[in-house]
Design an enzyme around this catalytic site. Structure first.
Site, PDB file in Angstrom:
ATOM      1  N   PHE A 188       0.477  -1.214  -0.024  1.00  0.00           N
ATOM      2  CA  PHE A 188       0.033  -0.288   0.409  1.00  0.00           C
ATOM      3  C   PHE A 188       1.344   1.336  -0.085  1.00  0.00           C
ATOM      4  O   PHE A 188       1.771   1.032   0.711  1.00  0.00           O
ATOM      5  CB  PHE A 188      -0.831  -0.204   0.878  1.00  0.00           C
TER       6      PHE A 188
ATOM      7  N   GLY B 117       0.133   5.812   0.399  1.00  0.00           N
ATOM      8  CA  GLY B 117      -0.828   6.379   0.646  1.00  0.00           C
ATOM      9  C   GLY B 117      -0.460   7.216   2.034  1.00  0.00           C
ATOM     10  O   GLY B 117       0.346   6.874   2.361  1.00  0.00           O
TER      11      GLY B 117
ATOM     12  N   LEU C 161       4.128  -1.016   3.536  1.00  0.00           N
ATOM     13  CA  LEU C 161       2.881   0.758   3.787  1.00  0.00           C
ATOM     14  C   LEU C 161       4.638   2.028   3.219  1.00  0.00           C
ATOM     15  O   LEU C 161       5.252   1.684   3.731  1.00  0.00           O
ATOM     16  CB  LEU C 161       2.948   0.748   5.169  1.00  0.00           C
ATOM     17  N   GLU C 162       3.628   2.561   2.342  1.00  0.00           N
ATOM     18  CA  GLU C 162       4.777   3.376   2.300  1.00  0.00           C
ATOM     19  C   GLU C 162       4.051   4.741   2.250  1.00  0.00           C
ATOM     20  O   GLU C 162       3.030   4.587   1.380  1.00  0.00           O
ATOM     21  CB  GLU C 162       5.704   3.501   0.680  1.00  0.00           C
ATOM     22  N   LEU C 163       3.891   5.341   3.662  1.00  0.00           N
ATOM     23  CA  LEU C 163       3.303   6.428   3.568  1.00  0.00           C
ATOM     24  C   LEU C 163       3.940   7.593   3.346  1.00  0.00           C
ATOM     25  O   LEU C 163       4.306   8.295   2.345  1.00  0.00           O
ATOM     26  CB  LEU C 163       2.802   6.099   4.888  1.00  0.00           C
TER      27      LEU C 163
END
Length: 500
Positions: A235, A237, A258-260
């Protein structure tokens, strides 16, 4: 690159369906895709998958997994290489569609698809490493020869955001497939059209079920995260979205990458060069895609003796900014993607003004009646604000940047690291050793020297964040390993056993 860019607009509206198990299908409902620059204009319609459609996509990917994973990495790479052939043939049209549904200028939309192709081919170049095993010889007290090899996980869900959806997909999808997994791609509900077109053209050339794409409302697609048949979710976001994904995945212990968000600092040291080339790079690092890139510079810390140069250099470039519709020739800064984001960024700017900060706004809003009410904002510099203001502590994701002075390097490092985020950062210095010394102190996953931003990202290197900017890595062999598990097979060695 720009010489091949077709400047004509595509026929509208665009319609896309679902692609599941090797076949396109329509859905009972559709998503209406709005143009962020022209209120009331519909770019097109995307199929809105039902829960049953999602279940079918999971079943198709699960069914295709045994045969796909049984292939060697070299053979998978060959099939993937054939699947991406000709992907550029529709790039001009894809770019025009993405510009309309996203809002960014056409050239950036064109590069979005180009980066996907580059990342795909860089992943294929890793094929000879994917199946490489490590053999551990017997050792005193360990009478076995052990082979440590890698195996794919299963069905992978890849969820991408609105800002650079096709390029960001390229950081994980080819690595997941090359590793032996099958995949379901979920494009963003507000910008699904161009991404779906690109993915479907590739999926049509792969075995049925290996690659699937489903679009729709998030509420109808939770099984892409919660189903026990999903082995991993990748994901990109917001931080809030990442926390929700992690919570949903916990029920089945599904793995996540997760790349936030980011709140990236650019630290400009006293000995920085700050010539036109460096100021051009700094400007792009801040304002590309109207500031809507996770790895853009979001805070600029400048040695007090260089403040005037940085402010003047950025101001000179902002004075030349042309705010307008993304498809219009000459536009350099398009609208923000959503009215909500426009309101948030405007609120940050007004809050800074009310605090007494020196806020300088630039450019002229479009006067075309068709663009009235679009998500356009004038870019702004916020000079020497209170560090507690939200324009400093939050990710703006828009064309406003705080510029803060510092007196000592210790102060700069402390301020740069004093945030929830840890995605990227940069150090600007004429002395490489000096820059490296500061760079090693920044708590983030990726650091540039005398540069910053997506245009200079090494697409071969692992990428990801620290702290609340995420977990896991994409790109490179590390990105492939993120979609694999290890299996150790140990053979008893009679000689080693007898030797005791």
């Amino acid at each position: 690159m720009t010489e091949t860019l077709d400047t004509s607009a595509p026929a509208a509206p665009v319609t896309t369906g679902l692609y599941i198990g090797g076949a396109e299908r329509q859905a009972a409902a559709t998503l209406e895709v709005a143009d962020p620059g022209k209120p009331g204009t519909v770019v097109g319609h995307a199929a809105a998958a039902s829960a049953a459609d999602v279940d079918d996509a999971i079943a198709a990917a699960k069914g295709a997994f045994p045969a796909w994973s049984a292939l060697g990495a070299a053979e998978r790479a060959e099939r993937m290489r054939a699947a991406i052939e000709g992907i550029a043939e529709a790039r001009d049209e894809d770019a025009a569609i993405l510009s309309q549904e996203n809002g960014k200028i056409r050239l950036e939309a064109w590069v979005d698809s180009l980066v996907f192709e580059i990342r795909w081919n860089l992943a294929l170049a890793l094929a000879d490493q994917v199946d490489a095993a490590t053999v551990l010889a017997p050792a005193p007290g360990i009478p076995v020869t052990t082979t440590v090899a890698y195996q794919p996980l299963g069905v992978v869900t890849v969820i991408v955001p609105f800002n650079w959806p096709i390029a960001i997909l390229g950081a994980s999808l080819p690595h997941a497939l090359l590793a032996g997994n099958t995949a379901i791609v979920k494009p963003p509900p507000t910008t699904p059209l161009a991404t779906t077109r690109v993915v479907q053209r590739i999926a049509e050339k792969l075995p049925p079920g290996v690659l699937n794409v489903v679009t729709g409302k998030d509420a109808d697609m939770s099984a892409l995260i919660t189903s026990p048949d999903i082995a991993k979710v990748c994901f990109t976001g917001s931080v809030g979205g990442g926390k929700k994904i992690m919570e949903m995945a916990s029920g089945s212990l599904t793995r996540v990458t997760l790349e936030l968000g980011g709140n990236d600092p650019a630290v400009i040291l006293e000995d920085a060069t700050l010539d036109d080339a460096e100021l051009d790079r700094l400007y792009a690092a801040i304002f590309d895609t109207t500031g809507q890139i996770c790895m853009n510079a979001k805070r600029v810390y400048v040695h007090r003796s260089r403040m005037d140069e940085v402010v003047a250099g950025l101001a000179a470039r902002l004075e030349k900014a042309v705010i307008g519709y993304g498809l219009d020739e000459g536009t350099t800064m398009g609208p923000l993607h959503s009215p909500v984001q426009k309101a948030f960024v405007a609120e940050l700017t007004e809050e800074a003004k009310a605090s007494g900060a020196d806020v300088r706004e630039f450019g002229t809003l479009p006067t075309d009646p068709a663009l009235a009410g679009g998500n356009f904002l004038r870019p702004a510099l916020v000079i020497d604000p209170d560090p507690a203001l939200r324009v400093v502590t939050h990710e703006q994701f828009g064309p406003v940047i705080p510029i803060l002075p510092f007196d000592t390097e210790e102060e700069a490092v402390r301020a740069a690291n004093g945030t929830w985020a840890g995605l990227c950062g940069s150090v600007w210095s004429a002395d490489a050793a000096h820059a490296d010394r500061i760079a090693r102190q920044l708590v983030c996953g990726y650091v540039w020297v005398n540069d910053h931003g997506a245009t200079r990202l090494d697409l071969r290197a692992p990428f990801g964040g620290m702290k609340q900017s995420g977990m896991g890595r994409e790109q490179g062999i590390e990105g492939v390993r993120a979609f694999q598990d290890t299996r150790s097979v140990a053979h008893l060695d009679p000689d080693a056993l007898a030797a005791g």
